[in-house]
Design a protein around this motif. Sequence first.
Motif, PDB file in Angstrom:
ATOM      1  N   ALA A 325      42.416  38.720  47.083  1.00 43.22           N
ATOM      2  CA  ALA A 325      41.233  38.345  47.859  1.00 43.22           C
ATOM      3  C   ALA A 325      41.246  38.980  49.244  1.00 43.22           C
ATOM      4  N   ASP A 326      42.411  39.046  49.872  1.00 45.86           N
ATOM      5  CA  ASP A 326      42.509  39.677  51.192  1.00 45.86           C
ATOM      6  C   ASP A 326      42.079  41.133  51.135  1.00 45.86           C
ATOM      7  N   CYS A 327      42.436  41.817  50.043  1.00 42.94           N
ATOM      8  CA  CYS A 327      42.052  43.221  49.897  1.00 42.94           C
ATOM      9  C   CYS A 327      40.546  43.355  49.693  1.00 42.94           C
ATOM     10  N   LEU A 328      39.977  42.499  48.848  1.00 39.38           N
ATOM     11  CA  LEU A 328      38.550  42.584  48.557  1.00 39.38           C
ATOM     12  C   LEU A 328      37.706  42.361  49.802  1.00 39.38           C
ATOM     13  N   ALA A 329      38.245  41.599  50.754  1.00 40.16           N
ATOM     14  CA  ALA A 329      37.515  41.322  51.996  1.00 40.16           C
ATOM     15  C   ALA A 329      37.819  42.332  53.099  1.00 40.16           C
ATOM     16  N   CYS A 330      38.703  43.266  52.839  1.00 39.14           N
ATOM     17  CA  CYS A 330      39.154  44.195  53.880  1.00 39.14           C
ATOM     18  C   CYS A 330      38.179  45.359  54.032  1.00 39.14           C
ATOM     19  N   PRO A 331      37.819  45.738  55.244  1.00 42.16           N
ATOM     20  CA  PRO A 331      36.851  46.826  55.443  1.00 42.16           C
ATOM     21  C   PRO A 331      37.382  48.210  55.078  1.00 42.16           C
ATOM     22  N   ARG A 348      56.797  35.332  43.653  1.00 39.66           N
ATOM     23  CA  ARG A 348      56.137  34.022  43.727  1.00 39.66           C
ATOM     24  C   ARG A 348      54.674  34.091  43.305  1.00 39.66           C
ATOM     25  N   SER A 349      54.055  35.238  43.443  1.00 35.58           N
ATOM     26  CA  SER A 349      52.609  35.339  43.177  1.00 35.58           C
ATOM     27  C   SER A 349      52.242  36.558  42.343  1.00 35.58           C
ATOM     28  N   GLY A 350      53.217  37.222  41.766  1.00 38.50           N
ATOM     29  CA  GLY A 350      52.930  38.387  40.935  1.00 38.50           C
ATOM     30  C   GLY A 350      52.349  39.524  41.762  1.00 38.50           C
ATOM     31  N   PHE A 351      51.255  40.097  41.258  1.00 39.19           N
ATOM     32  CA  PHE A 351      50.636  41.253  41.924  1.00 39.19           C
ATOM     33  C   PHE A 351      49.403  40.859  42.737  1.00 39.19           C
ATOM     34  N   ASP A 352      49.169  39.561  42.865  1.00 37.65           N
ATOM     35  CA  ASP A 352      47.989  39.085  43.580  1.00 37.65           C
ATOM     36  C   ASP A 352      48.258  39.031  45.083  1.00 37.65           C
ATOM     37  N   ASN A 353      48.562  40.202  45.641  1.00 41.67           N
ATOM     38  CA  ASN A 353      48.915  40.319  47.060  1.00 41.67           C
ATOM     39  C   ASN A 353      48.436  41.659  47.587  1.00 41.67           C
TER      40      ASN A 353
END
Length: 384
Positions: A325-331, A348-353
Amino acid sequence: MRKVRPFREWVVKVAQQCNLACDHCYVYELEDTSWRRKPRVLPEESVVPLAERIAEHARTHALPEVRVVLHGGEPLLAGKDRIENILSVLTSRLQGVADCDISVQSNGTLLDPDWLDLFRRHGVSVGVSLDGDRTANDRHRRSRNGRSSYTAVLKGLELLRRPENRALYSGLLCTVDLDNDPVAVYEQLLAHQPPMVDFLLPHSTWEHPPPGRDGSATPYADWLLAVFERWYTAPVRETRIRRFEQIMERALGGQLAPSAPVEPPVSDHIVVESDLSVELPDSLKAAYDGAAATGLNLLDHDFDTVAGHPGVAAARGAGPAPLAADCLACPVVRLCGGGLRAHRFDPRSGFDNPSVYCADLRPLTTHIRDRVAADVREWFGRAS
């Protein structure tokens, strides 16, 4: 049924072993150990099934060209006879189906006139790994007995630069090492007259962060931007640098509009191991043991089946929520693409980072974007 996005490039592991012991190697030195359980070289009886599966995929999707990269380990350890058989079978099975662009990625230490003669006859391009001068290169790329590999690589590069072989020389691959001066490394690489240089970030994850983060908050961006300025401001274009050109292309390709949807790049390549198992891009071996495995193999599965595998779709950026989500919101996500998937891993969170290199990717991409945009505006201003 969802349309299959075809593969266009196959990385074939023709040899699992290597004659060097590079301490930053993602195959042997990081998390994955699957190479130990695979044939040391691609068996001769596996070559025809491999070629037929690639030809089948090309025919099904009417691909005008396919790319095959002979990889390892060190691919030349497969031997000249085995490599020539692979080249001959690939060429014959794809004749009349698709043009076949074949290359080999080597450490360069085993190149000799006979290898170059073989590659000339089959039109095989050659990429070589080199990290700079003797000191820079030998910090990580040493032989198994600890000896320098530098002199042997230089002999191979000298052969590639000869007029009869020059067309085969595809470029140099260099892993960024913060202990090496960036401009000095670049100029050392330039001395070998490469048509292309590819600078790779060391494969790292959130569990095993990149080395050298003690000082600057963005050391890898600083290193690469020093090279960028030296490359970009040169009075003539001395070589191509893949990473910089990709960022420039995205910046100039209209992908910066705020209203444009985020569409991460979709990988068009897949890995075939020496046992004909099909794996995800092998940089994932940096994440955890078995991270690249799909459970599929070419004896039982065609490449359309591989492309439809949920794990493959996710790794190619084509599945649901391919980026955090942080990436999708990044300009700047349209410039960096979210970084390499392997670099996003956290147990802890797989590839969702975001990428573990996120702090570096932001200034790297925005500096290049702004630098190029300013020059374009200035050029149009002078032209109007």
